[in-house]
Design a protein around this motif. Structure first.
Motif, PDB file in Angstrom:
ATOM      1  N   ALA A 169     -73.002   5.993  27.139  1.00  0.00           N
ATOM      2  CA  ALA A 169     -73.548   6.773  26.020  1.00  0.00           C
ATOM      3  C   ALA A 169     -72.453   7.685  25.489  1.00  0.00           C
ATOM      4  O   ALA A 169     -71.421   7.891  26.122  1.00  0.00           O
ATOM      5  CB  ALA A 169     -74.737   7.594  26.490  1.00  0.00           C
ATOM      6  N   ILE A 170     -72.734   8.232  24.320  1.00  0.00           N
ATOM      7  CA  ILE A 170     -71.797   9.156  23.709  1.00  0.00           C
ATOM      8  C   ILE A 170     -71.670  10.404  24.595  1.00  0.00           C
ATOM      9  O   ILE A 170     -72.563  10.695  25.380  1.00  0.00           O
ATOM     10  CB  ILE A 170     -72.292   9.484  22.282  1.00  0.00           C
ATOM     11  CG1 ILE A 170     -71.128   9.811  21.385  1.00  0.00           C
ATOM     12  CG2 ILE A 170     -73.367  10.551  22.295  1.00  0.00           C
ATOM     13  CD1 ILE A 170     -71.273   9.262  20.009  1.00  0.00           C
ATOM     14  N   GLY A 171     -70.542  11.104  24.516  1.00  0.00           N
ATOM     15  CA  GLY A 171     -70.339  12.293  25.354  1.00  0.00           C
ATOM     16  C   GLY A 171     -69.332  12.048  26.465  1.00  0.00           C
ATOM     17  O   GLY A 171     -69.066  12.913  27.288  1.00  0.00           O
ATOM     18  N   LEU A 172     -68.759  10.853  26.467  1.00  0.00           N
ATOM     19  CA  LEU A 172     -67.779  10.477  27.488  1.00  0.00           C
ATOM     20  C   LEU A 172     -66.389  11.026  27.143  1.00  0.00           C
ATOM     21  O   LEU A 172     -65.999  11.036  25.973  1.00  0.00           O
ATOM     22  CB  LEU A 172     -67.724   8.947  27.549  1.00  0.00           C
ATOM     23  CG  LEU A 172     -66.835   8.298  28.605  1.00  0.00           C
ATOM     24  CD1 LEU A 172     -67.396   8.535  29.993  1.00  0.00           C
ATOM     25  CD2 LEU A 172     -66.724   6.791  28.344  1.00  0.00           C
ATOM     26  N   ARG A 173     -65.672  11.483  28.152  1.00  0.00           N
ATOM     27  CA  ARG A 173     -64.264  11.858  27.971  1.00  0.00           C
ATOM     28  C   ARG A 173     -63.450  11.152  29.051  1.00  0.00           C
ATOM     29  O   ARG A 173     -63.882  11.091  30.195  1.00  0.00           O
ATOM     30  CB  ARG A 173     -64.060  13.371  28.097  1.00  0.00           C
ATOM     31  CG  ARG A 173     -64.783  14.203  27.042  1.00  0.00           C
ATOM     32  CD  ARG A 173     -64.240  13.970  25.626  1.00  0.00           C
ATOM     33  NE  ARG A 173     -64.949  14.781  24.648  1.00  0.00           N
ATOM     34  CZ  ARG A 173     -66.077  14.420  24.041  1.00  0.00           C
ATOM     35  NH1 ARG A 173     -66.631  13.238  24.301  1.00  0.00           N
ATOM     36  NH2 ARG A 173     -66.662  15.230  23.179  1.00  0.00           N
ATOM     37  N   LEU A 174     -62.307  10.637  28.652  1.00  0.00           N
ATOM     38  CA  LEU A 174     -61.436   9.960  29.612  1.00  0.00           C
ATOM     39  C   LEU A 174     -60.209  10.822  29.886  1.00  0.00           C
ATOM     40  O   LEU A 174     -59.648  11.421  28.962  1.00  0.00           O
ATOM     41  CB  LEU A 174     -60.995   8.599  29.075  1.00  0.00           C
ATOM     42  CG  LEU A 174     -62.099   7.574  28.753  1.00  0.00           C
ATOM     43  CD1 LEU A 174     -61.469   6.267  28.255  1.00  0.00           C
ATOM     44  CD2 LEU A 174     -62.974   7.299  29.970  1.00  0.00           C
ATOM     45  N   TYR A 175     -59.814  10.875  31.154  1.00  0.00           N
ATOM     46  CA  TYR A 175     -58.602  11.579  31.568  1.00  0.00           C
ATOM     47  C   TYR A 175     -57.746  10.529  32.268  1.00  0.00           C
ATOM     48  O   TYR A 175     -58.127  10.046  33.340  1.00  0.00           O
ATOM     49  CB  TYR A 175     -58.943  12.706  32.535  1.00  0.00           C
ATOM     50  CG  TYR A 175     -59.902  13.734  31.956  1.00  0.00           C
ATOM     51  CD1 TYR A 175     -61.271  13.485  31.929  1.00  0.00           C
ATOM     52  CD2 TYR A 175     -59.437  14.935  31.439  1.00  0.00           C
ATOM     53  CE1 TYR A 175     -62.156  14.417  31.393  1.00  0.00           C
ATOM     54  CE2 TYR A 175     -60.312  15.875  30.903  1.00  0.00           C
ATOM     55  CZ  TYR A 175     -61.674  15.611  30.880  1.00  0.00           C
ATOM     56  OH  TYR A 175     -62.544  16.526  30.342  1.00  0.00           O
TER      57      TYR A 175
ATOM     58  N   GLY B  24     -67.108   2.659  13.383  1.00  0.00           N
ATOM     59  CA  GLY B  24     -68.307   3.054  14.129  1.00  0.00           C
ATOM     60  C   GLY B  24     -69.038   1.853  14.717  1.00  0.00           C
ATOM     61  O   GLY B  24     -69.156   0.815  14.070  1.00  0.00           O
ATOM     62  N   ARG B  25     -69.528   1.992  15.930  1.00  0.00           N
ATOM     63  CA  ARG B  25     -70.273   0.891  16.554  1.00  0.00           C
ATOM     64  C   ARG B  25     -71.759   1.001  16.278  1.00  0.00           C
ATOM     65  O   ARG B  25     -72.519   0.073  16.484  1.00  0.00           O
ATOM     66  CB  ARG B  25     -70.006   0.842  18.053  1.00  0.00           C
ATOM     67  CG  ARG B  25     -68.583   0.386  18.359  1.00  0.00           C
ATOM     68  CD  ARG B  25     -68.256   0.592  19.802  1.00  0.00           C
ATOM     69  NE  ARG B  25     -68.943  -0.329  20.674  1.00  0.00           N
ATOM     70  CZ  ARG B  25     -69.622   0.043  21.759  1.00  0.00           C
ATOM     71  NH1 ARG B  25     -69.730   1.303  22.066  1.00  0.00           N
ATOM     72  NH2 ARG B  25     -70.193  -0.862  22.517  1.00  0.00           N
TER      73      ARG B  25
ATOM     74  N   GLY C  38     -69.116   5.509  20.612  1.00  0.00           N
ATOM     75  CA  GLY C  38     -68.627   4.981  19.342  1.00  0.00           C
ATOM     76  C   GLY C  38     -69.626   5.101  18.211  1.00  0.00           C
ATOM     77  O   GLY C  38     -69.407   4.582  17.124  1.00  0.00           O
ATOM     78  N   ALA C  39     -70.758   5.801  18.456  1.00  0.00           N
ATOM     79  CA  ALA C  39     -71.723   6.016  17.380  1.00  0.00           C
ATOM     80  C   ALA C  39     -71.226   7.144  16.477  1.00  0.00           C
ATOM     81  O   ALA C  39     -70.511   8.036  16.928  1.00  0.00           O
ATOM     82  CB  ALA C  39     -73.087   6.377  17.970  1.00  0.00           C
TER      83      ALA C  39
END
Lengths: 215, 323
Positions: free
Chosen positions: A111-117, B112-113, B193-194
């Motif tokens: 879901a949206i809200g992900l951060r990658l390090y 955008g997805r 990606g939204a």
């Protein structure tokens, strides 16, 4: 000629800083290769992960993924990671490819809200960043830190071959056409490679001495 | 500043509901409209009222690939802009209008997805071309339409017919939608990606919606919003003193600062007329601006050294400008 010889640093060349906590995200996923694990073993990721774990509050979550693999210099830090961060929180992968294929599945359902390090060799960083872009993540959601192998991939402007592991800025042969390469300060995030061209193109037979090395 | 103008004929005027009319504009004679516009574009319509010229931005609501005509939705209300009242009352089918070609400050992010479109009342007009485009190109999207009464919700029936399950209606209004977790739930379940697009006539609606998204971990590059309002109930008249040309201009409640400057013959540069492009900036020498734009940063707004004359007004009785 080094980058400075061009009078300015081109915008495409990555600049690296230490990974910092990005409070705008919710789910914080760390990915490291080789000695890149050092970034996970710093105070803040350990402290943040345990703080949110203990508080039981919904909000931020932390995960760690590690591939010891690759570099000759990097030692395997898996057991240290598992001891420090808790075995259940650390995923260990036999290779870069294995971790990338895990990540691909994960990004597909995230879901949206992900951060990658991301920390490790330069090529690893941008392999992850490119995948994140393909899944619609914004550049500001992906944080990268170069630790370990700084050798560069170079795309030859003449024969279009990508040469791996280039450590000098002048004179290393292209693995395709064999010409001595000058590595230009232009980095393509799509090719994950610097742009190279024939070092003596302007002055045949005269290949400049290397001024910088990348190891 | 002069802008290239296109002449257009009012081909039809159709009532959409009690307060909103849809105008269909066609190119006059052999002059074609520009070959394409991108979803989210607006045109600026010039309407003359005696000495005064209104230049109001209206979103294009037709399918972006159809450019032999333009459709705009115009709402008339007590507090609506002068140009809108003129279009409602002073313009008939067959009349010729002048307009500035489409420009876009609210475009879709094509990487955008998934696209989450949120419209508040007449804000639907900025979102319609997005929805049309996404449907046509089979891109994943959903449309959420918030309103407080039926008269404030044009195109409901049409949306239901065209979009079926892709559109949801929230007739209980903005309070429930924003403050009782409705939007929060929509945003929390979106895939990586939204992209979110919010359009409302009220800056507060867009700001709250965007704030909720940030709180759910949405990053700036995935957030898009448009606000269009410069005058209205909350607008007070004020005086603009022009330091360089030594003039004083009274800005009436129903006109924007930019409109009054233009009316007084000041040659102002402009583009969007909706507080997003930064083109109509003026330097503030004295007084406290009431910022309503989405161009200046919070720090710049605090510093009160610049003002976007198209939408922003004044908190002090007088504003001294470097013009």
């Amino acid at each position: 000629m080094g980058e400075e010889a061009y009078g300015h640093i081109w915008g495409s060349v990555p600049r690296y800083d230490k990974l910092r906590f990005d409070a705008s995200g919710k789910r914080h996923v760390f990915l490291a290769e080789g000695s890149g694990a050092e970034a996970m073993l710093r105070k803040w990721p350990i402290a943040m992960a345990s703080k949110y774990e203990k508080s039981g509050k919904p909000g931020h979550s932390f995960e760690f993924h590690y591939a010891p693999s690759a570099t000759a210099t990097g030692q395997d830090l898996s057991s240290e990671l598992q001891e420090t961060l808790g075995a259940e929180k650390v995923g260990v992968y036999p290779s870069r490819e294995a971790m990338i294929s895990f990540l691909k599945e994960e990004l597909g359902r995230a879901a949206i809200g992900l951060r990658l390090y991301v920390s490790g060799p330069e090529v690893f960083l941008w392999t992850v960043a490119k995948l994140a872009r393909e899944f619609g993540m914004g550049d500001e959601e992906v944080h990268v830190e170069l630790i370990g192998d700084a050798s560069r991939r170079v795309y030859c402007a003449h024969c279009k071959t990508v040469t791996e592991g280039v450590t000098q800025d002048e004179g290393e042969p292209c693995s395709g056409c064999g010409e001595p390469l000058e590595v230009l300060p232009h980095f393509s995030r799509r090719w994950i490679a610097y742009l190279g061209y024939k070092a003596d193109a302007e002055d045949p037979g005269n290949v400049p001495q290397p001024t910088e090395s990348y190891v | 500043m002069s802008h290239e103008l296109i002449k257009a004929r009012v081909a039809s005027i159709q009532p959409v509901n009690e307060t909103t009319k849809m105008f269909t504009l066609a190119p006059e004679r052999d002059v074609a409209f520009p070959p394409a516009f991108s979803p989210g574009s607006h045109i600026i319509v010039h309407v003359h009222d005696g000495e005064r010229t209104y230049r109001n931005p209206y979103s294009l609501i037709n399918t972006p690939s159809l450019t032999n005509f333009y459709e705009i939705a115009v709402r008339k209300e007590e507090d609506s802009r002068g140009g809108s009242i003129m279009l409602h009352e002073g313009v008939s089918e067959g009349d010729i209008l002048e307009l500035e070609p489409p420009q876009n400050f609210f475009s879709l992010d094509r990487t955008g997805r998934r696209h989450v479109l949120v419209a508040d009342e007449i804000g639907i007009s900025s979102i319609l071309s997005h929805a049309r485009h996404l449907l046509l190109y089979k891109q994943p999207f959903e449309l959420h339409y918030v309103f407080s009464s039926e008269t404030r919700a044009p195109f409901q029936q049409k949306l239901r017919e065209e979009y079926g399950d892709l559109v949801s209606f929230y007739p209980e209004g903005e309070h429930t939608f924003l403050n009782e977790g409705v939007l929060q739930n929509i945003l929390d379940s979106q895939p990586l990606g939204a992209h979110l697009y919010v359009c409302s006539p009220e800056p507060e609606f867009s700001e709250s919606a965007i704030e909720i998204a940030r709180g759910s971990g949405w990053s700036e590059s995935h957030l898009h919003w448009e606000i269009f309002k410069s005058t209205g109930q909350e607008s007070e008249p004020f005086t603009a003193a022009l330091a360089r040309s030594e003039k004083e201009i009274e800005v009436a409640a129903e006109f924007s600062l930019l409109e009054e400057l233009e009316n007084a013959g000041v040659d102002m540069s402009y583009m969007c007329r909706s507080g997003v492009c930064g083109e109509c900036e003026a330097k503030v020498l004295e007084g406290e601006p009431n910022h309503r734009d989405s161009y200046l940063t919070e720090a710049e707004k605090e510093a009160s050294e610049k003002i976007m004359t198209c939408v922003s007004r004044s908190r002090s009785e007088k504003l001294v400008l470097d013009l």
